[in-house]
Design an enzyme around this catalytic site. Structure first.
Site, mmCIF file in Angstrom:
data_model
loop_
_atom_site.group_PDB
_atom_site.id
_atom_site.type_symbol
_atom_site.label_atom_id
_atom_site.label_comp_id
_atom_site.label_asym_id
_atom_site.label_seq_id
_atom_site.Cartn_x
_atom_site.Cartn_y
_atom_site.Cartn_z
ATOM 1 N N SER A 265 0.831 -1.204 0.000
ATOM 2 C CA SER A 265 0.000 0.000 0.000
ATOM 3 C C SER A 265 0.866 1.254 0.000
ATOM 4 O O SER A 265 2.085 1.192 0.197
ATOM 5 C CB SER A 265 -0.891 0.007 1.240
ATOM 6 O OG SER A 265 -0.080 0.219 2.382
ATOM 7 N N LYS A 266 0.201 2.371 -0.179
ATOM 8 C CA LYS A 266 0.889 3.667 -0.146
ATOM 9 C C LYS A 266 1.605 3.839 1.196
ATOM 10 O O LYS A 266 2.699 4.383 1.262
ATOM 11 C CB LYS A 266 -0.135 4.779 -0.372
ATOM 12 C CG LYS A 266 0.409 6.171 -0.132
ATOM 13 C CD LYS A 266 -0.552 7.215 -0.627
ATOM 14 C CE LYS A 266 -0.411 8.545 0.083
ATOM 15 N NZ LYS A 266 0.929 9.019 0.314
ATOM 16 N N ARG A 267 0.955 3.335 2.242
ATOM 17 C CA ARG A 267 1.541 3.472 3.577
ATOM 18 C C ARG A 267 2.894 2.764 3.685
ATOM 19 O O ARG A 267 3.809 3.233 4.353
ATOM 20 C CB ARG A 267 0.574 2.955 4.647
ATOM 21 C CG ARG A 267 0.388 3.966 5.755
ATOM 22 C CD ARG A 267 -0.730 3.625 6.714
ATOM 23 N NE ARG A 267 -1.975 3.276 6.043
ATOM 24 C CZ ARG A 267 -2.698 2.195 6.343
ATOM 25 N NH1 ARG A 267 -2.289 1.359 7.265
ATOM 26 N NH2 ARG A 267 -3.839 1.959 5.716
ATOM 27 N N GLY A 269 4.984 2.443 1.319
ATOM 28 C CA GLY A 269 5.933 3.320 0.645
ATOM 29 C C GLY A 269 6.379 4.435 1.581
ATOM 30 O O GLY A 269 7.564 4.724 1.720
ATOM 31 N N ASP A 270 5.390 5.044 2.276
ATOM 32 C CA ASP A 270 5.709 6.128 3.204
ATOM 33 C C ASP A 270 6.609 5.624 4.332
ATOM 34 O O ASP A 270 7.566 6.280 4.728
ATOM 35 C CB ASP A 270 4.423 6.724 3.806
ATOM 36 C CG ASP A 270 3.571 7.394 2.731
ATOM 37 O OD1 ASP A 270 4.125 7.691 1.653
ATOM 38 O OD2 ASP A 270 2.352 7.605 2.963
#
Ligand code: GLU
Length: 513
Positions: A265-267, A269-270
């Protein structure tokens, strides 16, 4: 004769395209090219509540960056236009009516409260996943439970309604997935899904099936998250009389978090500081920014190779595949069933490999442009020679200037640690002698000669080369690491090196031990 292959990538413009979506597009593209088929882009934007402005352009720009170019749909041109579902509303309406006429779909007038009551009632009866289906529909307000006059009156009075699929009871819905094999699902587990929403627009399910049929799609290759919807789609093909020409299905494995559990998920990546989107994205509502692979310095060729291997392998040791190689080798049979773990280190490795494969002139041009932007003038041929010298040492092109800048700017400071330890009078004497040798005229100056003229000085001073190399490097470049020192001297040129030694000695006069 076999039908010509036609596949599609059908994203919904609900935000930036996730890297998993890009891989789906790539696999469709490779599959089509391998079989001389066509690859279509269709924008599935019927869910107006999730529409995000800019997302469609983002999808198109991402595909263009990676050169995964559709044969139809990119500029909304082609034999089946429009390729944007919001512009095909009437088409879906026609098929919904056909289903209504054949009693395979029905009108439903239930209010949100009535639906909520139904769910609560079923839950209290011990049903954990309440559904609007063959069991529950009889107690609801729909065209199966009220008279046709009542239906007409309600519609005329402007009451809100949806059109639902009438899923049959006790049937096994069977199909073969090209990756997962035989699949059989009991129809009782399927909801009477909404086909047309109260806003008159179709749901994904109806629009998707109708368009795949009308656009002559032969293979539906999409993410695993759509596998649960496939039986419903099969039913729709059957009900619409299209079973014979139904596409084949292939549901791609998920791209998993680096830890191997759950969908990337994007999370993630963060959290780990890596991109999960192809190009930069700024959310129009919140202003949140997400960095893309492109802006992070990944080459499109590296990205394509990396993505191809997230779920597919050629069955050999070979890891470097150009897009042409991939087109030649790709097959659905070699797509894995299990999820593919996302590994950013692998992406970096691919980038490194593709940088090594870049033509010298491209490397040079990149660095030249960078210098230009910084207002640094240099001879293009010299710039290219420097760029090539660093080819093996970088993972991203944007690292090039940082590690080679001393080839264009004389050092302004010198590694302190080395100077503190090595700025001795004996070393300075060596540097002075060496600078003098470099200032002489030679027929052909190169790295070999740079070394050869150093040896007699060392011999005379009775010191080893090892004791002066580091201080020489720091004197010339300011830093302790870089490419081979003799190569550095050759590239900089004898006079420039001599000059730099002279400057350093003058500047560091106070440091002498
Ligand atoms: N619109 C769907 C999505 O956003 C497409 C699913 C499919 O390919 O059928 O992923």
């Amino acid at each position: 004769m076999k039908k010509a292959v036609r596949v599609r990538f059908a994203p919904s413009p609900t935000g930036p395209l996730h890297i998993g979506g890009v891989r789906t597009a790539l696999y469709n593209y490779l599959f089509a090219r391998h079989l001389d088929g066509n690859f279509i882009l269709r924008i599935e934007d019927t869910d107006q509540s999730r529409y995000v402005s800019g997302a469609e352009d983002y999808i198109k720009e991402s595909l263009s960056w990676l050169n995964i170019l559709p044969d139809e749909g990119l500029d909304d041109n082609g034999p089946h236009k429009p390729y944007r579902q919001s512009e095909r509303k009437e088409i879906y309406q026609r098929y919904a009516e056909l289903l209504l006429d054949n009693k395979l779909a029905y009108y439903a007038f239930d209010t949100p409260e009535e639906l909520e009551n139904m769910r609560n009632r079923l839950k209290s009866q011990g049903i954990s996943m309440p559904q609007y289906n063959c069991h529950s529909r009889s107690s609801m307000v729909n065209s199966l439970t009220i008279s046709s006059d009542e239906v007409e009156n309600k519609i005329e009075a402007g009451e809100k309604y949806v059109i639902r699929l009438k899923v049959p009871a006790n049937e096994a819905i069977e199909f073969t997935d090209l990756i997962r094999g035989e699949i059989s699902v009991a129809s009782d587990t399927i909801d009477d899904k909404i086909l047309i929403k109260s806003d008159g627009l179709p749901t994904y399910h109806l629009a998707n099936v109708v368009d795949d049929h009308l656009m002559g799609i032969t293979h539906v290759i999409r993410g695993e998250e759509w596998l649960p919807s496939a039986p419903l789609h099969i039913l729709l093909y059957q009900f619409l009389g299209w079973k014979e020409s139904m596409p084949e299905f292939a549901h791609l494995p998920l791209i998993l978090k680096p830890e191997g559990t759950g969908k990337l998920s994007k999370r993630d990546g963060d959290k780990h500081g890596f991109p999960v989107f192809p190009i930069n994205w700024t959310d129009p509502a919140s202003g949140d920014k997400s960095i893309g692979f492109r802006e992070n310095g990944y080459l499109p060729s590296a990205m394509v190779n990396f993505l191809a291997f997230l779920g597919w392998n050629p069955g050999t040791e070979q890891e470097l595949f150009s897009i042409e190689d991939l087109v030649r080798e790709f097959s659905i049979e070699r797509v894995n069933k299990g999820g593919a773990k996302f590994d950013i280190e692998k992406a970096k490795w691919y980038n490194q490999q593709y940088i090594k494969l870049l033509p010298d002139a491209d490397m040079g041009a990149y660095l030249f442009e960078e210098l230009n932007q910084k207002g640094i003038k240099a001879d293009p041929e010299y710039v290219t020679r420097v760029a090539i010298a660093f080819k093996e040492r970088i993972t991203f092109l944007h690292e090039l200037y940082g590690i080679s800048s001393y080839f264009f700017i004389r050092p302004e400071s010198y590694d302190e640690k080395v100077i503190r330890k090595k700025w001795t009078s004996i070393n300075i004497e060596f540097l002075n002698n060496y600078a003098a040798e470099l200032n002489k005229d030679y027929e052909k100056f190169d790295g070999d000669l740079a070394k050869r003229i150093m040896q007699p000085i060392l011999d005379k001073m009775d010191i080893g080369m090892g004791s002066v190399m580091q201080v020489l490097r720091v004197t010339i470049t300011g830093v302790t690491s870089g490419i081979d020192l003799m190569n550095t001297i050759e590239l900089l040129g004898q006079r420039e090196v001599s000059k730099r030694i002279e400057i350093a000695i003058e500047r560091l006069a106070d440091f002498v031990k």
